[in-house]
Design a protein around this motif. Structure first.
Motif, short mmCIF file in Angstrom:
data_model
loop_
_atom_site.label_atom_id
_atom_site.label_comp_id
_atom_site.label_asym_id
_atom_site.label_seq_id
_atom_site.Cartn_x
_atom_site.Cartn_y
_atom_site.Cartn_z
N SER A 12 -1.73 -6.52 2.61
CA SER A 12 0.17 -6.41 2.35
C SER A 12 0.15 -8.04 3.07
CB SER A 12 -0.17 -6.01 4.30
OG SER A 12 -1.07 -6.57 5.25
N ALA A 13 -0.94 -9.03 2.83
CA ALA A 13 0.11 -10.07 3.13
C ALA A 13 0.00 -10.70 1.75
CB ALA A 13 -1.65 -11.34 3.46
N TYR A 14 1.01 -11.89 1.57
CA TYR A 14 1.79 -12.08 0.61
C TYR A 14 3.00 -13.41 1.39
CZ TYR A 14 3.79 -8.13 1.65
OH TYR A 14 4.35 -7.20 2.78
N PRO A 15 3.45 -14.20 0.11
CA PRO A 15 4.49 -14.88 0.62
C PRO A 15 5.68 -14.35 1.09
CG PRO A 15 3.54 -15.51 -2.13
CD PRO A 15 3.14 -14.25 -1.60
N ALA A 16 5.86 -14.71 2.22
CA ALA A 16 6.98 -13.78 3.14
C ALA A 16 7.82 -13.81 2.15
CB ALA A 16 7.46 -14.56 3.75
N THR A 17 8.54 -12.51 1.77
CA THR A 17 10.17 -13.02 0.92
C THR A 17 11.05 -11.56 1.61
OG1 THR A 17 8.47 -12.56 -0.64
CG2 THR A 17 10.66 -11.09 -1.14
N SER A 110 4.61 -2.57 -4.35
CA SER A 110 6.31 -3.38 -4.63
C SER A 110 7.11 -2.55 -5.08
CB SER A 110 5.20 -4.07 -5.85
OG SER A 110 6.88 -4.69 -5.99
N LEU A 111 6.41 -1.20 -6.14
CA LEU A 111 8.02 -0.05 -6.43
C LEU A 111 8.65 0.48 -4.87
CD1 LEU A 111 8.86 1.34 -9.47
CD2 LEU A 111 7.47 3.10 -8.94
N ALA A 112 7.74 1.20 -4.04
CA ALA A 112 8.33 1.54 -3.12
C ALA A 112 9.51 0.69 -2.30
CB ALA A 112 7.43 1.87 -2.32
N ASP A 113 9.06 -0.62 -1.99
CA ASP A 113 10.06 -1.70 -1.36
C ASP A 113 11.61 -1.91 -2.50
OD1 ASP A 113 8.98 -2.92 0.03
OD2 ASP A 113 8.14 -3.76 -0.75
N ALA A 114 11.42 -1.30 -4.04
CA ALA A 114 12.46 -0.95 -4.69
C ALA A 114 13.19 0.25 -4.97
CB ALA A 114 11.78 -1.54 -6.68
N ILE A 115 12.54 0.90 -4.87
CA ILE A 115 13.28 1.93 -5.39
C ILE A 115 13.29 3.24 -4.39
CG2 ILE A 115 12.66 2.57 -7.59
CD1 ILE A 115 10.55 4.29 -7.13
N GLY A 116 12.73 2.31 -2.88
CA GLY A 116 12.53 3.51 -2.61
C GLY A 116 11.21 4.28 -1.56
N ARG A 117 10.95 4.92 -0.66
CA ARG A 117 9.44 5.57 -0.02
C ARG A 117 9.45 6.85 -0.98
NH1 ARG A 117 9.29 0.06 0.91
NH2 ARG A 117 9.28 -0.33 3.19
N LYS A 118 10.40 7.85 -0.88
CA LYS A 118 10.19 9.16 -1.11
C LYS A 118 10.26 9.64 -2.20
CE LYS A 118 12.93 13.96 0.15
NZ LYS A 118 14.27 13.96 0.41
N ALA A 239 14.55 -5.84 -5.41
CA ALA A 239 14.16 -6.36 -6.82
C ALA A 239 12.34 -5.97 -7.47
CB ALA A 239 14.94 -7.81 -8.28
N PHE A 240 12.44 -5.08 -8.31
CA PHE A 240 11.02 -4.51 -8.00
C PHE A 240 10.23 -5.99 -9.24
CE2 PHE A 240 7.54 -2.55 -11.21
CZ PHE A 240 6.38 -2.55 -10.46
N ARG A 241 8.75 -6.32 -8.35
CA ARG A 241 8.29 -7.45 -9.52
C ARG A 241 6.91 -6.74 -9.17
NH1 ARG A 241 8.56 -11.69 -4.95
NH2 ARG A 241 7.98 -9.52 -3.43
N PRO A 242 6.94 -6.88 -10.76
CA PRO A 242 5.37 -6.14 -11.14
C PRO A 242 4.03 -7.24 -10.84
CG PRO A 242 7.03 -5.98 -12.65
CD PRO A 242 7.63 -6.36 -11.80
N ARG A 243 5.00 -8.61 -11.46
CA ARG A 243 3.84 -10.05 -11.15
C ARG A 243 3.18 -10.02 -9.48
NH1 ARG A 243 6.38 -14.65 -15.66
NH2 ARG A 243 6.57 -13.29 -17.46
N SER A 244 4.21 -9.45 -8.75
CA SER A 244 3.57 -10.25 -7.74
C SER A 244 2.43 -8.91 -7.01
CB SER A 244 4.59 -9.98 -6.47
OG SER A 244 4.67 -8.22 -6.50
N PRO A 378 7.61 -7.19 3.33
CA PRO A 378 8.39 -6.17 2.28
C PRO A 378 6.79 -5.14 2.31
CG PRO A 378 8.22 -7.48 1.00
CD PRO A 378 7.74 -8.50 1.88
N LEU A 379 7.31 -3.91 3.43
CA LEU A 379 6.61 -3.47 4.05
C LEU A 379 5.95 -2.39 3.04
CD1 LEU A 379 8.08 -2.25 7.77
CD2 LEU A 379 6.76 -3.72 7.20
N GLY A 380 7.18 -1.65 1.91
CA GLY A 380 5.79 -1.19 1.05
C GLY A 380 4.93 -2.01 0.01
N GLN A 381 5.31 -3.31 0.47
CA GLN A 381 3.84 -4.34 -0.81
C GLN A 381 2.69 -4.35 0.50
OE1 GLN A 381 6.00 -7.67 -2.13
NE2 GLN A 381 3.68 -8.47 -2.96
N LEU A 382 3.56 -4.07 2.25
CA LEU A 382 2.11 -4.45 3.03
C LEU A 382 1.46 -3.68 2.66
CD1 LEU A 382 1.31 -5.72 5.42
CD2 LEU A 382 2.96 -4.60 6.78
N ALA A 383 1.64 -2.78 2.27
CA ALA A 383 1.02 -1.08 2.58
C ALA A 383 0.33 -0.97 1.00
CB ALA A 383 2.06 0.24 2.13
N GLY A 384 0.29 -1.42 0.09
CA GLY A 384 0.10 -1.46 -0.89
C GLY A 384 -1.01 -2.41 -1.34
#
Length: 439
Positions: A12-17, A110-118, A239-244, A378-384
């Motif tokens: 869950s570490a990545y450049p702070a966004t 990353s997708l969860a940060d773009a479209i939501g968790r549910k 925004a969804f960033r698949p490259r990240s 982004p907490l979704g990316q952190l969880a990912g």
């Protein structure tokens, strides 16, 4: 029990966004120079208590549905293909599922940060529902293999989404987050234990078992649709960033500041023993000469300690703090592995005395979430990324422990896997004080 451990992982570490795509805020230093200030994410509008109860109900039905058929694929695939070819197929399915999770977990985070968790949570439950439902309708080895491949993926993605939901609702409250996660894990342990126990009374055929499993998964889906709130406000989505997202996204955990790096190392040390694969079961059968029934009883004892540990963890954390609890839990798991290296009776006694060791990951995961939120991650990316680390452990853990056991047999020390676990717990104990020092 092993299945239960895997879904915790929950792992869950990545450049702070920035969490909010809004114009950059400006702050002023005392010397008059203007600097960019980190935007503050919008607070979740979901009620934490209601969200926690909804996730508990959904997770209980979800895990129960999967536990009812957790032991079914192995025997049917072995019967259909023989021991040798069947084991090869089972190994290939497990490896392929873990490999898929390695790639998917950061992407879905990353997708969860773009479209939501549910939506992610619903997709995970629906995927398990469809594959198990297909086996119930048209039982076959091919569909059974597909269900075995999909189920671990669904578990990992479900708890990625549920973990992010709790983190949204309890941002800035790590003790409360750990308490809520502990109750959720207790529900998981109870649901799995009940499901596996109930499966022994079901008809041996695939259709009946998978039909009941499908009903439980359908109930879980209904609970998720009706009860689980969307915890990520639209204004906080990015925004969804698949490259990240990449198969080594967990590396970012070790590159986002010293405190996050320490927490990532602790997560690795605490989680590795959860992925011993079949080594523990083989050790119990061959070294302790236990019967299959006795192995099941021993696993039941350990599962019960996990249920107890996660049930009381929240109370202890709120009174003593996360670091103190993590230290006690690590000492407890060290005691458990000491018992395992001595004898069966010693292991049972130490597992009961050191039952809090089963909840050792709670504190670390909660502190990682709090640190990520503080840094604007982004907490979704952190969880990912955290799930990506767990997926790598799923692949390499069984290999490492298996080789240690075989090497130990050759030199007359079959307890080598337990000695490794003792070393990991000792290393965690040495690292924990650095968190108190404010690393």
């Amino acid at each position: 029990m092993r299945f239960c451990v895997l879904i915790l992982a929950i792992p869950s570490a990545y450049p702070a966004t920035p969490l909010v795509s809004k114009p950059t805020l400006v702050a002023a230093r005392p010397n008059g120079r203007r600097i960019a200030a980190k935007p503050t994410p919008a607070a979740s509008t979901a009620d934490p208590a209601s969200a926690a109860r909804a996730l508990q109900a959904t997770a209980g039905a979800f895990v129960l549905g999967l536990a009812l058929v957790a032991l079914t694929p192995t025997s049917h695939i072995i019967d259909a293909h023989g021991a040798e070819h069947g084991m090869r197929l089972l190994t290939a399915l497990s490896t392929a599922s873990a490999a898929a999770e390695i790639g998917l977990s950061p992407l879905v985070g990353s997708l969860a940060d773009a479209i939501g968790r549910k939506k992610i949570l619903l997709g995970a439950v629906l995927s398990a529902l469809l594959t198990n439902g297909a086996v119930a309708i048209a039982p076959s080895v091919g569909l059974l293999a597909m269900a075995k491949f999909v189920s671990p993926l669904a578990v990992g993605l479900y708890f990625l989404a549920s973990g992010a939901t709790l983190a949204d609702c309890l941002q800035g409250q790590p003790a409360q987050l750990a308490a809520a996660s502990g109750v959720l894990f207790a529900v998981i342990s109870g649901g799995f234990g009940f499901g596996v126990g109930l499966s022994g009374f079901l008809p041996p055929g695939l259709r009946a078992r998978y039909a009941l499993s499908t009903c439980c998964l359908a109930a879980s889906l209904c609970c998720a649709v009706v009860l689980v709130p969307e915890s990520l406000p639209a204004s906080s989505r990015i925004a969804f960033r698949p490259r990240s997202a990449n198969p080594l996204s967990c590396v970012r955990l070790f590159r986002s500041g010293r405190r996050m790096r320490v927490l990532a190392v602790l997560a690795l040390l605490h989680s590795a023993p959860m992925f011993m694969g079949d080594t523990l079961q083989v050790y119990l059968l061959k070294q302790w000469k236990l019967s299959d029934a006795e192995v099941t009883q021993l696993y039941t004892v350990v599962a019960a300690t996990g249920l107890a540990a996660n049930s009381v963890a929240g109370i202890i954390i709120q009174r003593m703090g996360l670091i103190a609890f993590s230290t006690i839990a690590t000492v407890s798991i060290f005691l458990c592995w000491v018992g395992a290296a001595v004898s069966r009776r010693a292991f049972v006694a130490c597992a009961i005395i050191g039952f809090l060791g089963q909840a050792r990951t709670l504190g670390t995961n909660s502190m990682m979430t709090a640190e990520g939120a503080r840094a604007g991650m982004p907490l979704g990316q952190l969880a990912g990324d955290r799930a990506n680390l767990t997926a790598w452990l799923k692949v390499f853990g069984p290999i490492l422990y298996g080789q240690l056991y075989l090497g130990g047999l050759r030199i007359g020390i079959p307890q080598l896997p337990f000695y490794l676990n003792l070393g990991l717990a000792a290393a965690a104990l040495a690292i924990l004080p650095t968190l108190v020092a404010g690393v």
